[in-house]
Write a protein that holds these residues in place. Structure first.
Motif, short mmCIF file in Angstrom:
data_model
loop_
_atom_site.label_atom_id
_atom_site.label_comp_id
_atom_site.label_asym_id
_atom_site.label_seq_id
_atom_site.Cartn_x
_atom_site.Cartn_y
_atom_site.Cartn_z
N GLU A 185 0.89 -1.24 -0.03
CA GLU A 185 -0.21 0.07 -0.05
C GLU A 185 0.84 1.21 0.13
O GLU A 185 0.40 2.34 -0.64
CB GLU A 185 -0.86 -0.02 1.36
CG GLU A 185 -1.91 1.14 1.40
CD GLU A 185 -2.90 1.19 2.37
OE1 GLU A 185 -3.39 2.16 2.81
OE2 GLU A 185 -2.70 0.10 3.15
N ALA A 186 1.97 1.12 0.81
CA ALA A 186 2.81 2.30 0.98
C ALA A 186 3.82 2.84 -0.34
O ALA A 186 3.88 3.98 -0.57
CB ALA A 186 3.57 2.25 2.24
N LYS A 187 4.10 1.61 -1.06
CA LYS A 187 5.11 2.03 -2.21
C LYS A 187 4.50 2.63 -3.19
O LYS A 187 5.05 3.86 -3.73
CB LYS A 187 5.72 0.56 -2.69
CG LYS A 187 6.66 0.89 -3.56
CD LYS A 187 8.05 1.15 -3.06
CE LYS A 187 9.18 1.06 -4.03
NZ LYS A 187 10.69 1.62 -3.66
N PRO A 188 3.21 2.29 -3.64
CA PRO A 188 2.53 3.35 -4.84
C PRO A 188 2.32 4.57 -4.34
O PRO A 188 2.43 5.66 -5.29
CB PRO A 188 1.52 2.65 -5.20
CG PRO A 188 1.60 1.02 -4.68
CD PRO A 188 2.53 1.11 -3.68
N LYS A 189 2.01 4.70 -3.18
CA LYS A 189 1.71 6.19 -2.76
C LYS A 189 2.82 7.19 -2.81
O LYS A 189 2.79 8.09 -2.82
CB LYS A 189 1.06 6.09 -1.38
CG LYS A 189 -0.27 5.50 -1.18
CD LYS A 189 -1.10 5.47 0.06
CE LYS A 189 -2.34 4.94 -0.01
NZ LYS A 189 -3.15 4.89 1.39
N LEU A 190 4.04 6.65 -2.12
CA LEU A 190 4.91 7.38 -2.23
C LEU A 190 5.64 7.63 -3.46
O LEU A 190 6.15 8.70 -3.62
CB LEU A 190 6.49 6.47 -1.38
CG LEU A 190 7.71 7.16 -1.11
CD1 LEU A 190 7.74 8.34 -0.41
CD2 LEU A 190 8.68 6.28 -0.67
N LYS A 191 5.44 6.78 -4.19
CA LYS A 191 5.90 6.79 -5.62
C LYS A 191 5.15 7.99 -6.39
O LYS A 191 5.64 8.89 -7.11
CB LYS A 191 5.95 5.49 -6.56
CG LYS A 191 6.21 5.84 -7.98
CD LYS A 191 6.18 4.40 -8.78
CE LYS A 191 6.59 4.54 -10.05
NZ LYS A 191 6.47 3.25 -10.83
N MET A 192 3.64 8.07 -6.11
CA MET A 192 2.94 9.05 -6.47
C MET A 192 3.28 10.46 -6.02
O MET A 192 3.45 11.58 -6.93
CB MET A 192 1.50 8.66 -6.39
CG MET A 192 0.49 9.65 -7.00
SD MET A 192 -1.08 9.28 -6.42
CE MET A 192 -0.88 9.65 -4.56
N LEU A 193 3.50 10.46 -4.79
CA LEU A 193 3.65 11.69 -3.92
C LEU A 193 5.18 12.34 -4.70
O LEU A 193 5.25 13.55 -4.71
CB LEU A 193 3.91 11.41 -2.58
CG LEU A 193 4.08 12.68 -1.65
CD1 LEU A 193 3.13 13.53 -1.91
CD2 LEU A 193 3.89 12.23 -0.06
#
Length: 309
Positions: free
Chosen positions: A123-131
């Motif tokens: 869950e965290a990896k795509p959110k960090l990439k998008m941010l």
């Protein structure tokens, strides 16, 4: 004769003669699909095109899972391969009932073996990439932020707390470690997370995570923000250097900077230097770029002026 007219004439001839188009291209037609076209390999004639239709919209969870085509088949962590709920195999052949039961059971067994940290990472990896992509953050800061968040997840600090808050806090901590000119407000706005949540998560990251991995949190200074605000306002380099000299002179004459927001100090010297250099900027323009109020801008300008005399 145009290409469209030739196609129409060939179609009319085939309808009259009752033969297919593939029988008229050559004596021994060999039709294969190449790059979206059905081509005769003997004579090179394109018989037809394989057109892709419009995607159907999905309204329920079952339809979304059924029509999804971008599901990852490989991950950097956790189970390397994924077992999708499809009815065909990798070669496009239908799976029988026994195979469906087998793969369904294997999928359940695989999901049961996934740990909570791996689900957290998914869950965290795509959110960090998008941010990071949204804020145009360099790759080395992104890697540091992921390293910080990995320690956060392993220490189970996210249990009962917001994952989005810790992602934003890890990114801002990495920004401050590398002294990159980005503000906390920008991180909060880009992640759409309340500042209170990010601030609380940032405090835990600074106290418990950064000392463990040997990173030092460096608070942002007014000197770093002077060039940032000057570039955003389109001021020449001479004005920005003059603002830096004014701030250094005021600090040397006893300006108290403890407990004062660096944004206010940087905005005030930028405003004063632009006013003295015939590049006048209104208080509203400077305060909007620096994300401070006009009252703060005026009060900091008075304090700096008193130290410059």
């Amino acid at each position: 004769m145009s290409y469209r007219d030739r196609l129409r004439s060939v179609k009319e001839i085939s309808e009259v003669s009752g033969t297919s188009c593939s029988e008229q291209c050559c004596d021994n037609p060999c039709i294969e699909s190449r790059d979206g076209d059905n081509v005769c390999l003997n004579c090179g004639m394109i018989q037809s095109r394989n057109l892709v239709g419009n995607e159907r919209r999905a309204y329920t969870v079952e339809e979304v899972n059924k029509r999804r085509r971008t599901e990852p088949r490989w991950r950097e962590f956790g189970p390397r391969t994924m077992l999708p709920n499809t009815k065909i195999d990798s070669k496009g052949r239908l799976i029988n009932a026994k195979g469906k039961t087998l793969f369904s059971r294997l999928s359940k067994i695989q999901n049961s073996l996934i740990s909570s940290i791996e689900r957290n990472f998914w869950e965290a990896k795509p959110k960090l990439k998008m941010l990071t992509s949204k804020m145009n953050i360099p790759e080395y800061i992104k890697e540091t932020a992921w390293k910080i968040y990995s320690v956060v997840a392993k220490k189970k600090l996210t249990m009962g707390r917001s994952i989005d808050g810790f992602i934003a806090a890890s990114l801002y901590a990495a920004i401050r470690v590398h002294e990159f000119p980005r503000l906390l407000e920008e991180v909060c706005d880009a992640s759409m997370t309340p500042r209170r949540t990010v601030h609380r998560s940032l405090g835990m990251v600074v106290k418990e995570v950064l000392p463990e991995i040997g990173l030092k949190y460096r608070p942002i200074t007014a000197e770093q923000l002077v060039f940032r605000f000057g570039n955003d306002l389109g001021l020449p380099m001479e004005v920005q250097k003059k603002a830096i000299n004014m701030l250094a002179e005021a600090s040397k004459n006893g300006l108290l900077r403890t407990g004062k927001d660096p944004k206010g100090l940087a905005a005030s010297v930028i405003y004063m230097a632009a006013k003295a250099g015939n590049c006048r900027k209104t208080q509203a323009e400077v305060s909007e770029v620096a994300k401070v109020t006009e009252v703060t801008l005026r009060s900091r300008s008075k304090q700096i002026k008193s130290k410059l005399v």
